[in-house]
Design an enzyme around this catalytic site. Sequence first.
Site, short mmCIF file in Angstrom:
data_model
loop_
_atom_site.label_atom_id
_atom_site.label_comp_id
_atom_site.label_asym_id
_atom_site.label_seq_id
_atom_site.Cartn_x
_atom_site.Cartn_y
_atom_site.Cartn_z
N CYS A 122 4.15 20.89 -12.34
CA CYS A 122 3.26 20.61 -13.14
C CYS A 122 1.97 21.40 -12.60
O CYS A 122 0.85 21.43 -13.63
CB CYS A 122 3.07 19.22 -13.62
SG CYS A 122 2.34 18.49 -12.48
N HIS A 129 0.88 -1.14 0.14
CA HIS A 129 -0.06 -0.14 0.02
C HIS A 129 0.76 1.09 0.09
O HIS A 129 0.20 2.40 0.34
CB HIS A 129 -0.94 0.14 1.27
CG HIS A 129 -1.79 -0.98 1.11
ND1 HIS A 129 -2.51 -1.61 2.18
CD2 HIS A 129 -2.34 -1.70 0.04
CE1 HIS A 129 -3.47 -2.49 1.83
NE2 HIS A 129 -3.33 -2.31 0.41
#
Length: 257
Positions: A156, A120
């Site tokens: 970004c 995970h």
Amino acid sequence: MIDQVRSWIDDAQRVVELTGAGISTDSGIPDFRGPQGVWTKNPHAEKMSNIHYYLADPEVRKASWQNRLSSPAWSARPNAGHLALFSLEKRNKLHALITQNIDELHQLAGNSPAKVIEVHGTMRRFMCWGCGMRGPMQLLLERVRAGEPDPHCRDCGGILKSDTISFGQQLVPEVIDRAMQVAGEADFFLAVGTSLQVYPIAGAVEIARAAGAKIVIVNAEPTPFDDVADAVLPGSISEVLAKIVSSSRESASRSLQ
């Protein structure tokens, strides 16, 4: 039964450990579904673990960043259970450690990162949903402390999150493949502090059993695999692990002293 399990470990050459949230509760990190679990006490917290809500709702992200900032995991230390599992690596018994946890307490206890399979991910790193950039989580937490309630990627402009697998987010196939592969190579499989209800990782028990491994479950609550396990050891996880990982020869030596 403790003595029997000790002897199985003594005879084993490829121990595979699978750990869930239950092993970290003694370190002060609550589990999710237990009586005192994060989601049990605060159902809204489950929303923060769902990728769809997280991406769509800035308020969910803001709450998530505050939650990360105050997480008890930052001050948590490995407990006796983590140290007991590490002792099997020191004895050259450990083939691999599969964990559903994101706290990296196994590595802090001494386990080699190369042995640990984090299905995970890890809360100690962040990732950008837009460009995939990754880095240390503390860098982002510093930005949150400085007043950014929902920091975005400086490269970004994308949404940032912990480098963990949220509900609704695809597991990394290569990581799951590796977990299943090592399970099939085990001659002793130890499941600790996990409900064994979440697939595909619960399937590692079935794979290990089919390969002929001894299956031992250490968990406070019953699991779906209790009936097929070679041994089920309820009770305090830290206490039980400390008892079973010491070799039967060490135990006999102590009893003679």
